[in-house]
Design a protein around this motif. Structure first.
Motif, PDB file in Angstrom:
ATOM      1  N   VAL A  59       0.819  -1.210   0.000  1.00  0.00           N
ATOM      2  CA  VAL A  59       0.000   0.000   0.000  1.00  0.00           C
ATOM      3  C   VAL A  59       0.855   1.263   0.000  1.00  0.00           C
ATOM      4  N   ASN A  60       2.059   1.175   0.543  1.00  0.00           N
ATOM      5  CA  ASN A  60       2.941   2.350   0.608  1.00  0.00           C
ATOM      6  C   ASN A  60       3.985   2.370  -0.500  1.00  0.00           C
ATOM      7  N   TYR A  61       3.736   1.649  -1.600  1.00  0.00           N
ATOM      8  CA  TYR A  61       4.731   1.578  -2.681  1.00  0.00           C
ATOM      9  C   TYR A  61       4.780   2.857  -3.514  1.00  0.00           C
ATOM     10  N   ARG A  62       3.803   3.710  -3.396  1.00  0.00           N
ATOM     11  CA  ARG A  62       3.768   5.012  -4.090  1.00  0.00           C
ATOM     12  C   ARG A  62       3.880   4.829  -5.607  1.00  0.00           C
ATOM     13  N   LEU A  63       2.846   4.242  -6.148  1.00  0.00           N
ATOM     14  CA  LEU A  63       2.805   3.925  -7.569  1.00  0.00           C
ATOM     15  C   LEU A  63       1.964   4.943  -8.327  1.00  0.00           C
ATOM     16  N   HIS A  64       2.488   5.390  -9.463  1.00  0.00           N
ATOM     17  CA  HIS A  64       1.730   6.196 -10.413  1.00  0.00           C
ATOM     18  C   HIS A  64       1.470   5.332 -11.645  1.00  0.00           C
ATOM     19  N   ILE A  65       0.349   5.562 -12.296  1.00  0.00           N
ATOM     20  CA  ILE A  65      -0.027   4.745 -13.454  1.00  0.00           C
ATOM     21  C   ILE A  65      -0.338   5.648 -14.634  1.00  0.00           C
ATOM     22  N   MET A  66       0.339   5.397 -15.759  1.00  0.00           N
ATOM     23  CA  MET A  66       0.009   6.092 -16.995  1.00  0.00           C
ATOM     24  C   MET A  66      -1.158   5.350 -17.653  1.00  0.00           C
ATOM     25  N   ALA A  67      -2.313   6.026 -17.775  1.00  0.00           N
ATOM     26  CA  ALA A  67      -3.529   5.371 -18.260  1.00  0.00           C
ATOM     27  C   ALA A  67      -4.098   6.123 -19.454  1.00  0.00           C
ATOM     28  N   LYS A  68      -4.798   5.402 -20.308  1.00  0.00           N
ATOM     29  CA  LYS A  68      -5.366   6.022 -21.506  1.00  0.00           C
ATOM     30  C   LYS A  68      -6.357   7.107 -21.119  1.00  0.00           C
ATOM     31  N   GLU A  69      -6.330   8.204 -21.870  1.00  0.00           N
ATOM     32  CA  GLU A  69      -7.128   9.377 -21.506  1.00  0.00           C
ATOM     33  C   GLU A  69      -8.631   9.123 -21.557  1.00  0.00           C
ATOM     34  N   GLU A  70      -9.073   8.119 -22.339  1.00  0.00           N
ATOM     35  CA  GLU A  70     -10.502   7.835 -22.440  1.00  0.00           C
ATOM     36  C   GLU A  70     -11.117   7.513 -21.067  1.00  0.00           C
ATOM     37  N   LEU A  71     -10.304   6.942 -20.170  1.00  0.00           N
ATOM     38  CA  LEU A  71     -10.803   6.591 -18.849  1.00  0.00           C
ATOM     39  C   LEU A  71     -11.141   7.830 -18.023  1.00  0.00           C
ATOM     40  N   LEU A  81      -9.433   8.242 -10.368  1.00  0.00           N
ATOM     41  CA  LEU A  81      -8.150   7.817 -10.908  1.00  0.00           C
ATOM     42  C   LEU A  81      -7.028   8.782 -10.519  1.00  0.00           C
ATOM     43  N   ARG A  82      -7.298  10.061 -10.606  1.00  0.00           N
ATOM     44  CA  ARG A  82      -6.273  11.043 -10.234  1.00  0.00           C
ATOM     45  C   ARG A  82      -5.946  10.950  -8.745  1.00  0.00           C
ATOM     46  N   LYS A  83      -6.957  10.690  -7.930  1.00  0.00           N
ATOM     47  CA  LYS A  83      -6.751  10.591  -6.490  1.00  0.00           C
ATOM     48  C   LYS A  83      -5.862   9.408  -6.116  1.00  0.00           C
ATOM     49  N   GLY A  85      -3.429   8.240  -8.024  1.00  0.00           N
ATOM     50  CA  GLY A  85      -2.095   8.338  -8.615  1.00  0.00           C
ATOM     51  C   GLY A  85      -2.005   8.077 -10.107  1.00  0.00           C
ATOM     52  N   ALA A  86      -3.145   7.914 -10.785  1.00  0.00           N
ATOM     53  CA  ALA A  86      -3.118   7.712 -12.230  1.00  0.00           C
ATOM     54  C   ALA A  86      -3.155   9.063 -12.941  1.00  0.00           C
ATOM     55  N   PHE A  87      -2.632   9.094 -14.158  1.00  0.00           N
ATOM     56  CA  PHE A  87      -2.693  10.308 -14.976  1.00  0.00           C
ATOM     57  C   PHE A  87      -2.887   9.912 -16.434  1.00  0.00           C
ATOM     58  N   PRO A  88      -3.533  10.772 -17.228  1.00  0.00           N
ATOM     59  CA  PRO A  88      -3.899  10.387 -18.593  1.00  0.00           C
ATOM     60  C   PRO A  88      -2.772  10.565 -19.596  1.00  0.00           C
ATOM     61  N   VAL A  89      -2.822   9.740 -20.629  1.00  0.00           N
ATOM     62  CA  VAL A  89      -1.932   9.897 -21.774  1.00  0.00           C
ATOM     63  C   VAL A  89      -2.771   9.778 -23.036  1.00  0.00           C
ATOM     64  N   SER A  90      -2.507  10.649 -23.993  1.00  0.00           N
ATOM     65  CA  SER A  90      -3.198  10.610 -25.278  1.00  0.00           C
ATOM     66  C   SER A  90      -2.424   9.686 -26.198  1.00  0.00           C
ATOM     67  N   ARG A  91      -2.954   8.484 -26.384  1.00  0.00           N
ATOM     68  CA  ARG A  91      -2.264   7.502 -27.214  1.00  0.00           C
ATOM     69  C   ARG A  91      -2.284   7.919 -28.683  1.00  0.00           C
ATOM     70  N   GLY A  92      -1.188   7.684 -29.352  1.00  0.00           N
ATOM     71  CA  GLY A  92      -1.099   8.017 -30.765  1.00  0.00           C
ATOM     72  C   GLY A  92      -0.688   9.447 -31.019  1.00  0.00           C
ATOM     73  N   ASN A  93      -0.574  10.240 -29.958  1.00  0.00           N
ATOM     74  CA  ASN A  93      -0.143  11.630 -30.091  1.00  0.00           C
ATOM     75  C   ASN A  93       1.139  11.854 -29.300  1.00  0.00           C
ATOM     76  N   ASN A  94       1.810  12.925 -29.599  1.00  0.00           N
ATOM     77  CA  ASN A  94       3.024  13.272 -28.877  1.00  0.00           C
ATOM     78  C   ASN A  94       2.630  14.043 -27.614  1.00  0.00           C
ATOM     79  N   ASP A  95       2.254  13.300 -26.577  1.00  0.00           N
ATOM     80  CA  ASP A  95       1.703  13.896 -25.359  1.00  0.00           C
ATOM     81  C   ASP A  95       2.851  14.293 -24.430  1.00  0.00           C
ATOM     82  N   ILE A  96       3.348  15.505 -24.601  1.00  0.00           N
ATOM     83  CA  ILE A  96       4.495  15.983 -23.844  1.00  0.00           C
ATOM     84  C   ILE A  96       4.183  16.076 -22.354  1.00  0.00           C
ATOM     85  N   GLN A  97       2.971  16.525 -22.012  1.00  0.00           N
ATOM     86  CA  GLN A  97       2.630  16.702 -20.601  1.00  0.00           C
ATOM     87  C   GLN A  97       2.640  15.381 -19.850  1.00  0.00           C
ATOM     88  N   SER A  98       2.114  14.322 -20.469  1.00  0.00           N
ATOM     89  CA  SER A  98       2.098  13.027 -19.786  1.00  0.00           C
ATOM     90  C   SER A  98       3.519  12.494 -19.593  1.00  0.00           C
TER      91      SER A  98
END
Length: 213
Positions: A59-71, A81-83, A85-98
């Motif tokens: 539970v204390n492993y402090r994991l973040h997850i890159m997940a598809k933005e559709e979720l 999801l944000r709460k 530790g997950a954050f969105p990525v736009s698949r197929g695009n050059n998603d600099i922020q992710s």
């Protein structure tokens, strides 16, 4: 060490209880995991994969997850999801922020879960493009630029209710590359290698030479 998010702890145990009943899991290689700065790289055959991997880490492993933005399109699900530790990525695009978010997570000493294939691959065929399992170079690029320890992870493909799923964590690995960022060819080789190593843990073979050999 930062205190744990209470909402995350609640979700971890509540969802973990339900997931454990529906999809019991056996875990191997947990003792190999470094405490921080790790990039976990599983094969991806089901939407259950990130849930099962995350809930079977401490539970204390402090994991973040890159997940598809559709979720994140659903406001309630996106908030949850944000709460946790997950954050969105736009698949197929050059998603600099992710990419920046992913790199910051590792550089801060936390850990990141990222699927080299970028989409679910079932029975050797990707739904998105009909191609066999293939690693995208982004996972290697993030790992190399942050100095992360790469961890190949195998997750059993077919998920049947009440049938046990194996999760196997492989040997930690830090890729050797030319110069500071490596060449495009080296980056792809690293990505292919960590994916091949993940499948090899489960006795399966895909293109690329496993990093652990």
């Amino acid at each position: 060490m930062k205190p744990l998010n209470r909402f995350f702890v609640f979700i971890y145990y509540f969802v973990g209880l339900i997931a454990g009943l529906l999809h019991p899991v056996s875990v191997e290689g947990m003792d190999k995991l470094p405490s921080g700065g790790a990039l976990l790289c599983p094969n991806h055959s089901s939407d259950w994969d990130p849930v099962l991997v995350a809930l079977n880490l401490p539970v204390n492993y402090r994991l973040h997850i890159m997940a598809k933005e559709e979720l994140f399109h659903n406001p309630v699900l996106g908030w949850i999801l944000r709460k946790v530790g997950a954050f969105p990525v736009s698949r197929g695009n050059n998603d600099i922020q992710s990419v920046k978010t992913a790199m910051q997570a590792i550089k801060s000493g936390d850990n990141l879960l990222m699927f080299p294939e970028g989409t679910t691959i079932r029975n050797g065929v990707g739904y998105a493009d009909g191609l066999p399992p293939h690693a995208h170079g982004g996972v290697a690029m993030i790992g190399i630029r942050t100095g992360a320890t790469l961890i190949p992870v195998f997750v059993d493909g077919e998920k049947k209710l009440f049938h046990r799923t194996r999760i196997i964590f492989g040997e930690p690995y830090q890729p050797q590359i030319t110069g500071r960022h490596g060449t495009a060819e080296e980056i792809q080789q690293v990505a292919d290698g960590v994916l091949a190593a993940a499948y090899a843990l489960g006795g399966q073979t895909v293109g690329g030479k496993p990093l652990c050999e």
